[in-house]
Every structure is written in C-alpha cells, then in structure tokens.
Design an enzyme around this catalytic site. Structure first.
Site, PDB file in Angstrom:
ATOM      1  N   ASP A   1       0.811  -1.222   0.000  1.00 46.77           N
ATOM      2  CA  ASP A   1       0.000   0.000   0.000  1.00 46.77           C
ATOM      3  C   ASP A   1       0.841   1.268   0.000  1.00 46.77           C
ATOM      4  OD1 ASP A   1      -2.232  -1.662   0.105  1.00 46.77           O
ATOM      5  OD2 ASP A   1      -2.237  -1.667   2.293  1.00 46.77           O
TER       6      ASP A   1
ATOM      7  N   LYS B   1       1.792   2.111  -5.169  1.00 46.63           N
ATOM      8  CA  LYS B   1       2.338   1.564  -6.422  1.00 46.63           C
ATOM      9  C   LYS B   1       1.423   1.866  -7.615  1.00 46.63           C
ATOM     10  CE  LYS B   1       2.365  -2.433  -4.344  1.00 46.63           C
ATOM     11  NZ  LYS B   1       2.119  -2.071  -2.947  1.00 46.63           N
TER      12      LYS B   1
ATOM     13  N   ALA C   1      -3.989  -7.735  -3.704  1.00 49.65           N
ATOM     14  CA  ALA C   1      -3.548  -6.371  -4.001  1.00 49.65           C
ATOM     15  C   ALA C   1      -4.746  -5.455  -4.206  1.00 49.65           C
ATOM     16  CB  ALA C   1      -2.692  -6.377  -5.267  1.00 49.65           C
ATOM     17  N   GLY C   2      -4.565  -4.203  -3.836  1.00 51.11           N
ATOM     18  CA  GLY C   2      -5.546  -3.164  -4.146  1.00 51.11           C
ATOM     19  C   GLY C   2      -4.757  -1.930  -4.524  1.00 51.11           C
ATOM     20  N   HIS C   3      -4.734  -1.591  -5.795  1.00 43.70           N
ATOM     21  CA  HIS C   3      -3.907  -0.483  -6.280  1.00 43.70           C
ATOM     22  C   HIS C   3      -4.818   0.661  -6.725  1.00 43.70           C
ATOM     23  CE1 HIS C   3      -0.274  -3.343  -7.172  1.00 43.70           C
ATOM     24  NE2 HIS C   3      -0.702  -3.389  -5.910  1.00 43.70           N
TER      25      HIS C   3
ATOM     26  N   GLN D   1       1.940  -6.066  -3.203  1.00 42.53           N
ATOM     27  CA  GLN D   1       2.389  -6.190  -1.808  1.00 42.53           C
ATOM     28  C   GLN D   1       3.676  -5.377  -1.604  1.00 42.53           C
ATOM     29  OE1 GLN D   1       1.385  -9.551  -3.392  1.00 42.53           O
ATOM     30  NE2 GLN D   1      -0.498  -8.502  -2.921  1.00 42.53           N
TER      31      GLN D   1
ATOM     32  N   THR E   1      -9.633  -4.754   1.659  1.00 40.38           N
ATOM     33  CA  THR E   1     -10.471  -5.308   2.726  1.00 40.38           C
ATOM     34  C   THR E   1     -11.138  -4.228   3.583  1.00 40.38           C
ATOM     35  OG1 THR E   1      -8.542  -5.376   4.173  1.00 40.38           O
ATOM     36  CG2 THR E   1      -9.040  -7.385   2.921  1.00 40.38           C
TER      37      THR E   1
HETATM   38  P1  GDP Z   1      -0.764   0.344  -3.559  1.00 37.45           P
HETATM   39  O1  GDP Z   1      -1.367  -0.940  -3.091  1.00 37.45           O
HETATM   40  O2  GDP Z   1       0.718   0.388  -3.317  1.00 37.45           O
HETATM   41  O3  GDP Z   1      -1.105   0.682  -4.988  1.00 37.45           O
HETATM   42  O4  GDP Z   1      -1.391   1.489  -2.654  1.00 37.45           O
HETATM   43  P2  GDP Z   1      -2.950   1.630  -2.230  1.00 37.45           P
HETATM   44  O5  GDP Z   1      -3.696   2.135  -3.403  1.00 37.45           O
HETATM   45  O6  GDP Z   1      -3.438   0.412  -1.561  1.00 37.45           O
HETATM   46  O7  GDP Z   1      -2.832   2.713  -1.084  1.00 37.45           O
HETATM   47  C1  GDP Z   1      -2.297   3.973  -1.300  1.00 37.45           C
HETATM   48  C2  GDP Z   1      -3.369   5.009  -0.911  1.00 37.45           C
HETATM   49  O8  GDP Z   1      -2.785   6.279  -0.792  1.00 37.45           O
HETATM   50  C3  GDP Z   1      -4.455   5.154  -1.969  1.00 37.45           C
HETATM   51  O9  GDP Z   1      -5.652   5.489  -1.341  1.00 37.45           O
HETATM   52  C4  GDP Z   1      -3.942   6.321  -2.822  1.00 37.45           C
HETATM   53  O10 GDP Z   1      -4.992   7.015  -3.461  1.00 37.45           O
HETATM   54  C5  GDP Z   1      -3.314   7.177  -1.761  1.00 37.45           C
HETATM   55  N1  GDP Z   1      -2.155   7.972  -2.191  1.00 37.45           N
HETATM   56  C6  GDP Z   1      -1.182   7.648  -3.090  1.00 37.45           C
HETATM   57  N2  GDP Z   1      -0.238   8.609  -3.110  1.00 37.45           N
HETATM   58  C7  GDP Z   1      -0.606   9.538  -2.201  1.00 37.45           C
HETATM   59  C8  GDP Z   1      -0.024  10.766  -1.759  1.00 37.45           C
HETATM   60  O11 GDP Z   1       1.056  11.180  -2.165  1.00 37.45           O
HETATM   61  N3  GDP Z   1      -0.724  11.451  -0.787  1.00 37.45           N
HETATM   62  C9  GDP Z   1      -1.901  11.018  -0.283  1.00 37.45           C
HETATM   63  N4  GDP Z   1      -2.492  11.760   0.654  1.00 37.45           N
HETATM   64  N5  GDP Z   1      -2.472   9.877  -0.688  1.00 37.45           N
HETATM   65  C10 GDP Z   1      -1.826   9.149  -1.623  1.00 37.45           C
HETATM   66  P1  IMO Z   2      -0.920  -4.154  -2.265  1.00 40.21           P
HETATM   67  O1  IMO Z   2      -0.441  -4.702  -3.594  1.00 40.21           O
HETATM   68  C1  IMO Z   2      -0.979  -4.608   2.055  1.00 40.21           C
HETATM   69  C2  IMO Z   2      -1.062  -8.698   3.635  1.00 40.21           C
HETATM   70  C3  IMO Z   2      -2.305  -9.156   4.352  1.00 40.21           C
HETATM   71  C4  IMO Z   2      -1.706 -10.148   5.333  1.00 40.21           C
HETATM   72  C5  IMO Z   2      -0.594 -10.804   4.521  1.00 40.21           C
HETATM   73  C6  IMO Z   2      -0.986 -12.116   3.868  1.00 40.21           C
HETATM   74  O2  IMO Z   2      -2.213  -3.442  -2.337  1.00 40.21           O
HETATM   75  O3  IMO Z   2       0.183  -3.397  -1.618  1.00 40.21           O
HETATM   76  P2  IMO Z   2      -2.516 -12.761   1.787  1.00 40.21           P
HETATM   77  O4  IMO Z   2      -3.950 -12.461   1.498  1.00 40.21           O
HETATM   78  O5  IMO Z   2      -1.560 -12.263   0.752  1.00 40.21           O
HETATM   79  O6  IMO Z   2      -2.290 -14.207   2.107  1.00 40.21           O
HETATM   80  O7  IMO Z   2      -2.205 -11.971   3.153  1.00 40.21           O
HETATM   81  O8  IMO Z   2      -0.250  -9.860   3.505  1.00 40.21           O
HETATM   82  N1  IMO Z   2      -1.286  -8.174   2.263  1.00 40.21           N
HETATM   83  C7  IMO Z   2      -1.216  -6.881   1.930  1.00 40.21           C
HETATM   84  N2  IMO Z   2      -1.024  -5.789   2.713  1.00 40.21           N
HETATM   85  N3  IMO Z   2      -1.103  -4.478   0.711  1.00 40.21           N
HETATM   86  C8  IMO Z   2      -1.249  -5.569  -0.071  1.00 40.21           C
HETATM   87  O9  IMO Z   2      -1.215  -5.506  -1.412  1.00 40.21           O
HETATM   88  C9  IMO Z   2      -1.368  -6.840   0.539  1.00 40.21           C
HETATM   89  N4  IMO Z   2      -1.551  -8.085   0.073  1.00 40.21           N
HETATM   90  C10 IMO Z   2      -1.491  -8.905   1.131  1.00 40.21           C
HETATM   91  O10 IMO Z   2      -2.946  -8.091   4.991  1.00 40.21           O
HETATM   92  O11 IMO Z   2      -1.101  -9.444   6.391  1.00 40.21           O
HETATM   93 MG    MG Z   3      -2.900  -1.592  -1.835  1.00 39.44          MG
END
Ligand code: GDP
Ligand code: IMO
Ligand code: MG
Length: 422
Positions: free
Chosen positions: A13, A16, A39-41, A224, A301
């Site tokens: 998170d 990415k 993953a949740g991007h 991740q 989640t």
């Molecule tokens: P990923 O899994 O690495 O793609 O990251 P996620 O999308 O799960 O979580 C990153 C969160 O931070 C998302 O809600 C993005 O919209 C937000 N985000 C990304 N870059 C920034 C930033 O520079 N500032 C803020 N405030 N939010 C950001």
């Molecule tokens: P992105 O790509 C943050 C964590 C879960 C748990 C552990 C194992 O969005 O960064 P799993 O379901 O893979 O067996 O869970 O890994 N986890 C993540 N935490 N971002 C993720 O993906 C994750 N994918 C898995 O919370 O601790």
């Molecule tokens: Mg994520």
C-alpha cells in the site's frame, strides 16, 4: 531494451498503482508479475478513483499493452468484476490486456481453505486478505494447481478433481462448513472463466521477450511489499509470493540481465495491515493522526491500517534485496501538520545497537529514533521542487544520505497530477 521494475519497499500500500499510472506514458508494456487480488492499487485522475486488484495499472492510458504474467494468481470472479466495472467507465480491455496461460487460478475452494486455515490458527492468524492466495500458491508449488491454459481442454474434469481434494481437507481436517459459500462462489467463478476466455491468452514470456527485442519498453508492477516477501519478509506474517525484484524474472520469464531500473516506493511513514511484527508502530494519537489524515484503510479489505514512523533499518534491507536504483517517496503531505518527524535509524537488540535487519522482528527489537523538524505547511498544491518548504528538502536530503539512493519522485497527494519529479 530492459525491463524496469517498480515495487513496494514496506508492507504494501505504498502507492504503487498511482505511480505506475504516472510512469505509464514512458512505457509500451505494463505487466503484473506476482500476487493476485490480495492487491488493491488505487488510481485517481479526472474525478475517477479506481482500485485495481489483478489488472496492471497501465490500463487507463491509450496505446499501451497490459500483461498479467505467469507469476500472478487469478480469481476469475474478481477478474470479471474488475472487467465489468472498467467497461462501465468506458474502458474495454479485450484488445489491450493479455493474460499468461501459465498464470494459476484461485479456485473457490482456495478461498474457503484460506478462511479455514486462518480460523484454525486462531490468535496466530496471518490476517490474510481471505482471497485464497496462500492455498492457490500452495497448490502451485505442490504441483497441483490449475492454470489459465487449462481452461482450453477437459477443464471441468480437472476442476472437479482439485475441488474433491479440497473438500476432503475442508471436511475431514478443518471441519469447516463450506457448502453454502461454495455454491455461491462457484456460480460467479464459472462466469468469470467465460470472461477470461474472451481475452488473449498467450505465452507471455515469449511475448515480453519479443517486445524487448523489438525495442519496446516494459515496466513490471509489483504487488504487496518487500516486508511481505515469502523469503525475506517478516515470515510467517507474509504473503505467498516473491514480491522482490527477482520475482519479476520468475513471474514474467525475463532473464536477470534484462532488468533495468528498480524503482523502490516507500511512504514517508510506514503502515501495515494484517498481523505480524511492526517495530515502529504507534499505538497513540500520532498513529491515529497518520491513519486519519492518510485515510489508512485497506483498499481491498477496508481494514484500518496500522501506522508508525519510517523504519530505515527495514528500508535499507529492502533496498539491498531489490537492488533499488531510484526511490519514490509517497504521501509526504500526510505529515504536513507534524511539529517533528521521527525516523528509526537503528534497532536495539539485547542491549546492542544494530543497523542490520535481524532474523526475526520479535519483542526484543527496540526502535531507536532520530527527530527531524516538520514543515508545517500544505504540500498538496505544490507542483515544483523549488517550492518545497526547507524542512521537506532537509528531510529528503537526510534520507538520501542515509539510504545512498536518490529520491527521484515525491508524491504530495493521491491524484495523478500531485507528483513531483526531481
Ligand atoms: P498500492 O497498493 O501500493 O497501490 O497502494 P494503495 O492504493 O493500496 O494505497 C495507497 C493510498 O494512498 C491510496 O488510497 C492512494 O490514493 C493514496 N495515495 C497515493 N499517493 C498519495 C499521496 O502522495 N498522498 C496522499 N495523501 N495519498 C496518496
Ligand atoms: P498491495 O499490492 C498490504 C497482507 C495481508 C496479510 C498478509 C498475507 O495493495 O500493496 P494474503 O492475502 O496475501 O495471504 O495476506 O499480507 N497483504 C497486503 N497488505 N497491501 C497488499 O497488497 C497486501 N496483500 C497482502 O494483509 O497481512
Ligand atoms: Mg494496496
């Protein structure tokens, strides 16, 4: 041409999805190489906020090819939902998204097994995303998996054989009540298989290597983060794939000498979702402030993310394992109102100071901090480095001196446009 890799250096998170979307105009092919719908991007632009789970984050840009590589595990029902919601936004990916025939499938019973295994662990649970990731990779490594290419021939027969074994485990080993959930999951799952059939299912390793030969540029999008890597993360509280740069080789079929830049992404602080050690975690009002200001709730989640200070011991380890060539610092704006910012520079273990990442992050690991002045100014509207407050520039210089890798991008908000290239 080489393949550039972009990956998370912390516990996931890091942002990415946002950065891959920002960098996509510089690339022809955007690939995912491991993980799955755990993953949740998140991407934000033109009033659209979208969360991708299985699909690479390059799909919102025109004239790009996106590839789901062999190292990814796909849940057809989640894939179909993603495709349907993108269609509603006007993005039809049938011509631009290719899927490796060697990618493994997450079966409905893998999801049920994930729940059963977590329940059996009780308080020691991993806190998995319950998407069936662990059981699907277990079957892959155990040579019992089903792959996308299997849907072409005698699929139902192969599926039934796998599910029979899983049901045996669920019933006789885990004593897990699965019946109702299974029939619900299966319906959506087989609909998802029909969706997958409509896509170009390819030998993606050959495709990608041919693209490289043709002079096309390729970026590999990690899922991740390094601290969740199956080998080098905080085992056993990790995911079930190699999230590190080497994972791009096995997850796409590219040779190590084809890797070019390695972009390492980190938040200006640190978060973790799920169980497991987190030395710099803050259980106080400061941790809550990071969570509130940073909207630190899981994209997949919805769980609240645990928050804490930046951990340089873990970050240096991640840079070493990945061979990071450029750093990208995310979410600097979240600390806009902080008087001071702490950074963990060492661990104290059994009375000894160390910068080395230990075998285990157990309770004897005590983080040792240095404090830096906060900038106390809003960053979200800044578009050029010359407008950075002095304290932010000092923070960046301090980190570069510690980490010995340049920070080439600073992100100051979730939107595509809130990205400063240095
Ligand atoms: P990923 O899994 O690495 O793609 O990251 P996620 O999308 O799960 O979580 C990153 C969160 O931070 C998302 O809600 C993005 O919209 C937000 N985000 C990304 N870059 C920034 C930033 O520079 N500032 C803020 N405030 N939010 C950001
Ligand atoms: P992105 O790509 C943050 C964590 C879960 C748990 C552990 C194992 O969005 O960064 P799993 O379901 O893979 O067996 O869970 O890994 N986890 C993540 N935490 N971002 C993720 O993906 C994750 N994918 C898995 O919370 O601790
Ligand atoms: Mg994520």
């Amino acid at each position: 041409m080489k393949v550039d890799v972009l990956l998370g250096l912390q516990w996931g998170d890091e942002g990415k999805g946002k950065v891959v979307d920002v960098l996509t105009p510089h690339y022809d092919v955007i690939t995912r190489f491991q993980g799955g719908p755990n993953a949740g991007h998140t991407l934000e632009f033109n009033n659209i906020k979208h969360v991708l789970h299985t699909i690479p984050s390059g799909i919102f840009r025109e004239d790009k090819v996106n590839v789901i590589g062999n190292g990814v595990v796909i849940d057809p029902s989640i894939f179909k939902k993603e495709i349907d919601s993108l269609l509603k936004l006007g993005f039809d990916l049938k011509k631009t998204l290719y899927i490796s025939k060697k990618a493994h499938l997450i079966l409905p019973t893998h999801r049920l097994l994930d729940a059963a295994i977590e329940a059996a662990k009780g308080a020691a649970k991993i806190g998995s995303t319950l998407k069936g990731i662990g059981p699907a990779y277990r079957d892959k490594i155990g040579r019992d998996g089903l792959r996308v290419g299997d849907i072409m021939h005698n699929f139902k027969e192969k599926y039934d054989a796998r599910v029979k074994q899983h049901i045996d485990l669920l019933t006789n080993f885990y004593h897990f009540d699965y019946k109702e959930a299974l029939s619900d999951y299966e319906k959506a799952w087989f609909e998802g298989i029909e969706t997958i059939r409509q896509f170009q299912l390819i030998e993606s390793e050959t495709f990608i290597n041919n693209q490289i030969k043709l002079g096309k540029s390729v970026i590999a999008e990690g899922a991740q983060g390094t601290m969740l890597d199956i080998d080098f993360g905080s085992y056993p509280f990790v995911t079930s794939s190699n999230t590190i740069s080497a994972g791009a080789c096995t997850g796409l079929g590219i040779a190590p000498n084809k890797i070019g830049k390695v972009y390492g992404i980190f938040k200006a602080y640190c978060t973790r979702v799920g169980s497991g050690p987190f030395p710099t975690e803050l259980h106080d009002a400061t941790g809550q402030k990071l969570r509130d200001v940073g909207h630190e709730y899981g994209s997949t989640t919805g769980r609240p993310r645990r928050c804490g200070w930046l951990d340089l011991v873990a970050l240096k380890y991640a840079i070493m394992i990945n061979g990071v060539t450029e750093l990208i610092m995310m979410k600097a704006d979240v600390m806009d109102e902080f008087e001071t910012i702490s950074v963990c520079t060492h661990y104290k273990i059994d009375g000894q100071l160390t910068e080395d990442f230990p075998y285990e992050l157990n309770d004897s690991v005590e983080p040792i901090y240095e404090s830096l002045a906060g900038w106390k100014a809003p960053l979200t509207g800044i578009t050029k480095e010359k407008d950075f407050p002095k304290e932010l520039s000092d923070y960046i210089s301090y980190l570069e001196a510690q980490l010995h890798v340049p920070i080439t991008i600073v992100s100051v908000g979730p939107n595509r446009s809130q990205t400063i290239v240095r």
